[in-house]
Motif scaffolding. Structure first.
Motif, mmCIF file in Angstrom:
data_model
loop_
_atom_site.group_PDB
_atom_site.id
_atom_site.type_symbol
_atom_site.label_atom_id
_atom_site.label_comp_id
_atom_site.label_asym_id
_atom_site.label_seq_id
_atom_site.Cartn_x
_atom_site.Cartn_y
_atom_site.Cartn_z
ATOM 1 N N PHE A 42 -7.920 20.907 -2.226
ATOM 2 C CA PHE A 42 -6.728 20.286 -2.518
ATOM 3 C C PHE A 42 -6.806 19.065 -2.937
ATOM 4 O O PHE A 42 -7.935 18.406 -3.210
ATOM 5 N N HIS A 43 -5.590 18.165 -3.289
ATOM 6 C CA HIS A 43 -5.809 16.888 -3.980
ATOM 7 C C HIS A 43 -5.171 15.853 -3.390
ATOM 8 O O HIS A 43 -4.140 16.106 -2.771
ATOM 9 N N GLN A 44 -5.642 14.601 -3.647
ATOM 10 C CA GLN A 44 -5.177 13.512 -2.870
ATOM 11 C C GLN A 44 -5.263 12.303 -3.701
ATOM 12 O O GLN A 44 -6.008 12.062 -4.844
ATOM 13 N N ILE A 45 -4.219 11.341 -3.560
ATOM 14 C CA ILE A 45 -4.231 10.195 -4.273
ATOM 15 C C ILE A 45 -4.418 9.348 -3.022
ATOM 16 O O ILE A 45 -3.561 9.313 -2.017
ATOM 17 N N GLY A 46 -5.418 8.375 -3.178
ATOM 18 C CA GLY A 46 -5.594 7.635 -2.036
ATOM 19 C C GLY A 46 -5.911 6.104 -2.557
ATOM 20 O O GLY A 46 -5.930 5.903 -3.714
ATOM 21 N N ALA A 47 -5.488 5.043 -1.789
ATOM 22 C CA ALA A 47 -5.707 3.684 -1.930
ATOM 23 C C ALA A 47 -6.527 3.101 -0.883
ATOM 24 O O ALA A 47 -6.092 3.417 0.378
ATOM 25 N N GLU A 48 -7.411 2.177 -0.944
ATOM 26 C CA GLU A 48 -8.074 1.390 0.089
ATOM 27 C C GLU A 48 -7.998 -0.088 -0.361
ATOM 28 O O GLU A 48 -8.139 -0.551 -1.615
ATOM 29 N N VAL A 49 -7.878 -0.954 0.577
ATOM 30 C CA VAL A 49 -8.004 -2.311 0.409
ATOM 31 C C VAL A 49 -9.210 -2.577 1.468
ATOM 32 O O VAL A 49 -9.031 -2.489 2.535
ATOM 33 N N ILE A 50 -10.270 -3.553 0.915
ATOM 34 C CA ILE A 50 -11.298 -3.695 1.598
ATOM 35 C C ILE A 50 -11.330 -5.505 1.609
ATOM 36 O O ILE A 50 -11.192 -6.005 0.807
ATOM 37 N N GLY A 51 -11.727 -6.083 2.774
ATOM 38 C CA GLY A 51 -11.755 -7.531 3.062
ATOM 39 C C GLY A 51 -10.878 -8.172 3.681
ATOM 40 O O GLY A 51 -11.008 -9.366 4.051
ATOM 41 N N VAL A 52 -9.788 -7.556 3.977
ATOM 42 C CA VAL A 52 -8.642 -8.409 4.579
ATOM 43 C C VAL A 52 -8.238 -7.424 5.905
ATOM 44 O O VAL A 52 -7.909 -6.324 5.973
ATOM 45 N N ASP A 53 -8.122 -8.532 6.911
ATOM 46 C CA ASP A 53 -7.675 -7.886 8.185
ATOM 47 C C ASP A 53 -6.273 -8.398 8.641
ATOM 48 O O ASP A 53 -5.597 -7.904 9.633
ATOM 49 N N ASP A 54 -5.679 -9.239 7.673
ATOM 50 C CA ASP A 54 -4.385 -9.636 7.760
ATOM 51 C C ASP A 54 -3.397 -8.553 8.061
ATOM 52 O O ASP A 54 -3.007 -7.821 7.190
ATOM 53 N N PRO A 55 -2.353 -8.705 9.189
ATOM 54 C CA PRO A 55 -1.231 -7.778 9.120
ATOM 55 C C PRO A 55 -0.385 -7.728 7.964
ATOM 56 O O PRO A 55 0.230 -6.570 7.590
ATOM 57 N N LYS A 56 -0.436 -8.663 7.140
ATOM 58 C CA LYS A 56 0.573 -8.616 5.866
ATOM 59 C C LYS A 56 0.075 -7.715 4.967
ATOM 60 O O LYS A 56 0.798 -6.932 4.326
ATOM 61 N N ILE A 57 -1.355 -7.330 4.862
ATOM 62 C CA ILE A 57 -1.909 -6.291 3.971
ATOM 63 C C ILE A 57 -1.420 -5.079 4.603
ATOM 64 O O ILE A 57 -1.090 -4.138 3.756
#
Length: 419
Positions: free
Chosen positions: A124-139
């Motif tokens: 199956f196929h996925q589009i994924g996104a990751e943000v590394i380095g911020v724990d802020d709830p804004k992110i």
RNA sequence: GUGGGUGUAGCUCAGUCGGUAGAGCACUGGAUUGUGGCUCCAGUUGUCGCGGGUUCAAUCCCCGUCACUCACCCCA
């Protein structure tokens, strides 16, 4: 019997593939605007990577992975999900040394050996996104804003965003214990599956669909009520930011994740129109994962979108192939040769042109041109070729004129570009 | 891993209360010695999923098997 494809691994044929291209293009556009860059990682990784990240006792690792030994004897696995390989790559290339924040996305196939059914396949196929380095709830809120914006731009109907918090290593273990002891008292009214798993994966019991289990756990202690101060304020701020960004959501305190690495914020985009495979995207925060994999202690958050499920929701309408601008119909060998070189010249100019290669009757050539919904047909006959002219037929208007071959290609190119 | 449903032409499907099969669409050609779409005519295509059993005879009944599919489980 000829060779067939593998169970649960589907071909995406012309007519369907356009839907996929649309979903991928939208993702590149939306994610690009939010500052994400694409990363491409292999589909095969060392088995250990997935055992350590997803969790030894999860269903994925226990029974769903495509694992094999390569010729050197190392155990390898077709990736069952995208986050772990991306984190491996992130650590290996020390991306944190270049920039304190990394925003990455990926598109590609994943593999799980499950029994196929609607919306669930082995490849199956996925589009994924990751943000590394911020724990802020804004992110957290921004990731969710981007995800729901993606669903709006792709015109996926009837999806709702559900969020929850799973706590962190400080508050989850003690909650787990209180939940287990609650479940022990109600064990008689739980279904067989839940009786088996309430010690290994007690949170899963809260998500059980069996009515008896739902009833028995109505008064079960909730994770959200047992968060530590840090997790509670984090979750509260996520909700505030979502409201400020006008991202609509509902809190589902019973939502669980199938992968062990999630902490704090978790979420799902859920639909009512796909039967039981109702999650079309899911994700959450995974603050301990990078450290567990041998990297620095950096927080992360991300999600994956299930492309098959989106394609199913966009319906079965098959997309028509593009209309050719010109069909070159020829009579006789010299005209066919002349037409063939003209065909290639125009194709090199980027114009969609077709012709019939097998020397059929003019009638057959026109029928084929009509079937392709060609806009124009150039009829090249032997005598006309000698005179330096040809017939140019407008198929939509059923009109036809004699044209000079000299300068014809330039004229056609102008006409096509103006349209 | 467990349960249900379905397997007949390229596609969608009909059919035979057991005597080896049909429609529509699609495809090819013709009705117009060089002109499409509409119409008309003609033509091509199936080991009736596979193996075994019952029978004079099975695509149809029985058993097994495989494939597809839906659901459980799980998950994107």
């Amino acid at each position: 019997m000829s060779i067939t494809g593998i169970k649960g691994m589907n071909d995406i044929l012309p007519g369907d593939v356009e839907t996929w291209q649309h979903l991928e293009e939208q993702a590149r556009k939306v994610f690009g605007a939010f500052g994400y860059r694409e990363i491409r990682v292999p589909v095969v990784e060392k088995t250990d990577l997935f055992c350590r990240s997803i969790g030894e006792t999860t269903d994925i690792v226990e029974k769903e992975m495509y694992t094999f030994s390569d010729k050197g004897g190392t155990s390898m696995t077709l990736r069952p999900e995208g986050t772990a390989p991306v984190m491996r790559s992130f650590i290996q290339h020390k991306m944190y040394a270049q920039d304190p924040v990394s925003k990455l996305y990926y598109i590609g196939p994943m593999f799980r050996h499950e029994r196929p059914q609607k919306g669930r396949y082995r490849q199956f196929h996925q589009i994924g996104a990751e943000v590394i380095g911020v724990d802020d709830p804004k992110i957290d809120a921004q990731v969710l804003a981007m995800l729901s914006h993606y669903f709006q731009t792709t015109k996926i109907p009837d999806v709702v965003l559900q969020i929850n918090s799973l706590g962190c290593p400080e508050c989850r273990p003690s909650y787990r214990e209180t939940l287990i002891s609650f479940l022990e008292q109600h064990i008689a009214s739980l279904c067989a599956d839940c009786q088996r798993r309430y010690t290994t994966n007690p949170l899963r019991v809260l998500d059980c669909k069996v009515p008896g289990c739902k009833e028995a756990t109505v008064d079960a202690p909730a994770m959200l009520k047992n968060l530590c101060i840090g997790c509670e304020t984090h979750f509260g701020q996520v909700k505030e930011h979502l409201e400020a960004l006008s991202v609509s959501y509902t809190v589902n305190p019973r939502m669980v994740r199938g992968l062990d690495y999630y902490t704090k914020t978790t979420f799902e985009m859920v639909t009512g129109s796909l039967g039981s495979q109702n999650a079309v995207a899911a994700g959450g925060r995974y603050n301990g994962l990078i450290k567990d994999l041998g990297g620095p202690d950096l927080p992360g958050i991300g999600f994956a979108i299930g492309l098959e499920r989106l394609a199913l929701m966009l319906g079965e309408q098959s997309i028509e192939p593009p209309r050719p601008e010109l069909f070159i119909a020829t009579l006789g060998e010299t005209a066919t040769k002349a037409g063939f070189t003209m065909l290639t010249r125009l194709q090199r100019e980027g114009v969609l042109v077709e012709m019939e290669y097998t020397g059929k009757s003019l009638k057959a050539q026109l029928r084929r041109a009509d079937k392709m919904k060609t806009r124009r047909v150039l009829i090249l006959g032997g005598d006309e070729l000698e005179r330096g002219v040809a017939q140019l037929r407008n198929m939509d208007q059923s009109s036809q004129e004699e044209v000079d071959l000299d300068g014809l290609e330039g004229r056609l190119l102008r006409e096509i570009h103006d349209a």
